[in-house]
Design a protein around this motif. Structure first.
Motif, mmCIF file in Angstrom:
data_model
loop_
_atom_site.group_PDB
_atom_site.id
_atom_site.type_symbol
_atom_site.label_atom_id
_atom_site.label_comp_id
_atom_site.label_asym_id
_atom_site.label_seq_id
_atom_site.Cartn_x
_atom_site.Cartn_y
_atom_site.Cartn_z
ATOM 1 N N SER A 124 -0.559 6.214 -6.957
ATOM 2 C CA SER A 124 -1.216 7.508 -6.793
ATOM 3 C C SER A 124 -0.187 8.612 -6.999
ATOM 4 C CB SER A 124 -1.834 7.644 -5.398
ATOM 5 O OG SER A 124 -2.312 8.966 -5.205
ATOM 6 N N ALA A 125 -0.379 9.357 -8.051
ATOM 7 C CA ALA A 125 0.553 10.439 -8.375
ATOM 8 C C ALA A 125 0.284 11.699 -7.557
ATOM 9 C CB ALA A 125 0.478 10.769 -9.857
ATOM 10 N N THR A 166 0.835 -1.196 0.000
ATOM 11 C CA THR A 166 0.000 0.000 0.000
ATOM 12 C C THR A 166 0.873 1.250 0.000
ATOM 13 O OG1 THR A 166 -0.061 0.116 2.410
ATOM 14 C CG2 THR A 166 -1.785 -1.222 1.320
ATOM 15 N N LEU A 167 0.240 2.401 -0.204
ATOM 16 C CA LEU A 167 0.976 3.664 -0.156
ATOM 17 C C LEU A 167 1.628 3.864 1.211
ATOM 18 C CD1 LEU A 167 -1.420 6.082 -2.068
ATOM 19 C CD2 LEU A 167 0.807 5.239 -2.815
ATOM 20 N N LEU A 168 0.920 3.502 2.266
ATOM 21 C CA LEU A 168 1.467 3.645 3.611
ATOM 22 C C LEU A 168 2.741 2.814 3.776
ATOM 23 C CD1 LEU A 168 1.052 4.757 6.537
ATOM 24 C CD2 LEU A 168 -0.169 2.632 7.004
ATOM 25 N N LEU A 169 2.686 1.567 3.331
ATOM 26 C CA LEU A 169 3.858 0.702 3.443
ATOM 27 C C LEU A 169 4.988 1.162 2.533
ATOM 28 C CD1 LEU A 169 2.204 -2.829 3.671
ATOM 29 C CD2 LEU A 169 3.224 -1.482 5.521
ATOM 30 N N LEU A 170 4.656 1.564 1.318
ATOM 31 C CA LEU A 170 5.685 2.022 0.388
ATOM 32 C C LEU A 170 6.387 3.273 0.908
ATOM 33 C CD1 LEU A 170 3.814 1.377 -2.967
ATOM 34 C CD2 LEU A 170 5.853 0.171 -2.146
ATOM 35 N N ASN A 171 5.630 4.191 1.478
ATOM 36 C CA ASN A 171 6.245 5.391 2.037
ATOM 37 C C ASN A 171 7.070 5.065 3.276
ATOM 38 O OD1 ASN A 171 5.647 8.052 0.625
ATOM 39 N ND2 ASN A 171 3.700 6.974 0.518
ATOM 40 N N GLY A 172 6.632 4.094 4.058
ATOM 41 C CA GLY A 172 7.434 3.638 5.186
ATOM 42 C C GLY A 172 8.747 3.037 4.718
ATOM 43 N N LEU A 173 8.668 2.199 3.688
ATOM 44 C CA LEU A 173 9.887 1.612 3.110
ATOM 45 C C LEU A 173 10.822 2.702 2.601
ATOM 46 C CD1 LEU A 173 8.322 -1.351 1.105
ATOM 47 C CD2 LEU A 173 9.915 -1.572 3.015
ATOM 48 N N ALA A 174 10.267 3.657 1.873
ATOM 49 C CA ALA A 174 11.084 4.736 1.316
ATOM 50 C C ALA A 174 11.731 5.557 2.426
ATOM 51 C CB ALA A 174 10.233 5.636 0.420
ATOM 52 N N ALA A 175 10.987 5.848 3.474
ATOM 53 C CA ALA A 175 11.544 6.624 4.589
ATOM 54 C C ALA A 175 12.697 5.868 5.251
ATOM 55 C CB ALA A 175 10.455 6.950 5.605
ATOM 56 N N CYS A 176 12.543 4.564 5.394
ATOM 57 C CA CYS A 176 13.632 3.756 5.961
ATOM 58 C C CYS A 176 14.862 3.814 5.063
ATOM 59 C CB CYS A 176 13.185 2.304 6.138
ATOM 60 S SG CYS A 176 11.966 2.061 7.435
ATOM 61 N N HIS A 177 14.647 3.636 3.766
ATOM 62 C CA HIS A 177 15.775 3.695 2.829
ATOM 63 C C HIS A 177 16.449 5.073 2.882
ATOM 64 C CE1 HIS A 177 15.361 -0.216 1.033
ATOM 65 N NE2 HIS A 177 14.141 0.020 0.604
ATOM 66 N N LEU A 178 15.644 6.131 2.950
ATOM 67 C CA LEU A 178 16.214 7.481 3.043
ATOM 68 C C LEU A 178 17.089 7.614 4.284
ATOM 69 C CD1 LEU A 178 13.204 9.733 1.996
ATOM 70 C CD2 LEU A 178 15.471 9.729 0.955
ATOM 71 N N ASN A 213 8.194 12.684 0.097
ATOM 72 C CA ASN A 213 9.348 11.785 0.111
ATOM 73 C C ASN A 213 10.109 11.821 -1.209
ATOM 74 O OD1 ASN A 213 9.008 10.899 2.757
ATOM 75 N ND2 ASN A 213 7.613 9.274 2.163
ATOM 76 N N MET A 214 9.374 11.972 -2.303
ATOM 77 C CA MET A 214 10.024 12.035 -3.617
ATOM 78 C C MET A 214 10.871 13.304 -3.732
ATOM 79 S SD MET A 214 10.668 10.466 -6.396
ATOM 80 C CE MET A 214 9.452 9.279 -6.925
ATOM 81 N N LEU A 249 9.489 4.718 -4.268
ATOM 82 C CA LEU A 249 8.586 5.853 -4.471
ATOM 83 C C LEU A 249 8.010 5.874 -5.884
ATOM 84 C CD1 LEU A 249 10.528 8.529 -2.455
ATOM 85 C CD2 LEU A 249 8.282 7.556 -1.893
ATOM 86 N N GLN A 250 8.761 5.404 -6.874
ATOM 87 C CA GLN A 250 8.214 5.289 -8.228
ATOM 88 C C GLN A 250 7.037 4.310 -8.226
ATOM 89 O OE1 GLN A 250 8.686 7.129 -10.756
ATOM 90 N NE2 GLN A 250 10.526 8.200 -10.128
ATOM 91 N N GLU A 251 7.178 3.227 -7.455
ATOM 92 C CA GLU A 251 6.065 2.280 -7.327
ATOM 93 C C GLU A 251 4.864 2.953 -6.665
ATOM 94 O OE1 GLU A 251 5.004 -1.951 -5.124
ATOM 95 O OE2 GLU A 251 7.117 -1.394 -5.339
#
Length: 179
Positions: free
Chosen positions: A118-119, A87-99, A127-128, A111-113
């Protein structure tokens, strides 16, 4: 939503339903009371360690602990994404961890995913913009993400902070420019 966390806690802090316990954990994190969030998470884990909300709350708490715990949060978010869907919530959590771990290319990929889902998601756009800045992308690309965020959520807290920092920078630059 109104940021009245103390009142929210008064009505929820003793509830033992996992969804309410996850909300209380989130409130403690919003109040920067990580130690209380960890204690509440432990109660959730004692009740049902494998529940989705418990895993999600564990990821949130790990992110707030920082340092080496970002890897733990990443693992929790990946596991939830693999088990259900990303989900967007999980993807943003993943991205924040990677950042936070300095893995900017990975953050951009995740974040591309999220953008494909949702653009106009404000968290994804925020995050992007941060990721593109860390990747030293051209200013036009970063500004495009910020402009998209302004359209999607003009009252987003990140935009207010960004505007304040830009104003501070401009003020300082003007002082040095006239000297």
């Amino acid at each position: 939503n109104e940021k009245d966390y103390k009142s929210a806690l008064q009505h929820t802090h003793q509830n033992t339903q996992l969804d309410v316990m996850a909300l209380v954990t989130h409130i403690y994190l919003a109040l920067h009371r990580t130690e209380l969030a960890k204690k509440h998470l432990a109660a959730m884990q004692a009740q049902d360690d494998d529940a989705t909300l418990t895993k999600l709350a564990a990821g949130w708490v790990a992110m707030h602990e920082g340092g080496e715990k970002y890897q733990d949060a990443l693992y929790e978010f990946q596991e939830l994404g693999d088990r259900y869907s990303r989900t967007l919530l999980l993807l943003n959590g993943l991205a924040a961890c990677h950042l936070q771990m300095g893995k900017f290319d990975e953050a951009e990929r995740v974040l591309q995913e999220a953008m494909s889902k949702s653009a106009t998601d404000p968290n994804t756009l925020t995050n992007m913009a941060a990721t593109m800045h860390h990747l030293r992308k051209d200013a036009a690309a970063v500004n495009r993400a910020i402009s998209q965020l302004r359209v999607a959520a003009s009252d987003h807290p990140w935009l207010a902070k960004h505007a304040a920092l830009e104003a501070d920078f401009d003020r300082c630059a003007a002082q040095f420019g006239t000297a």
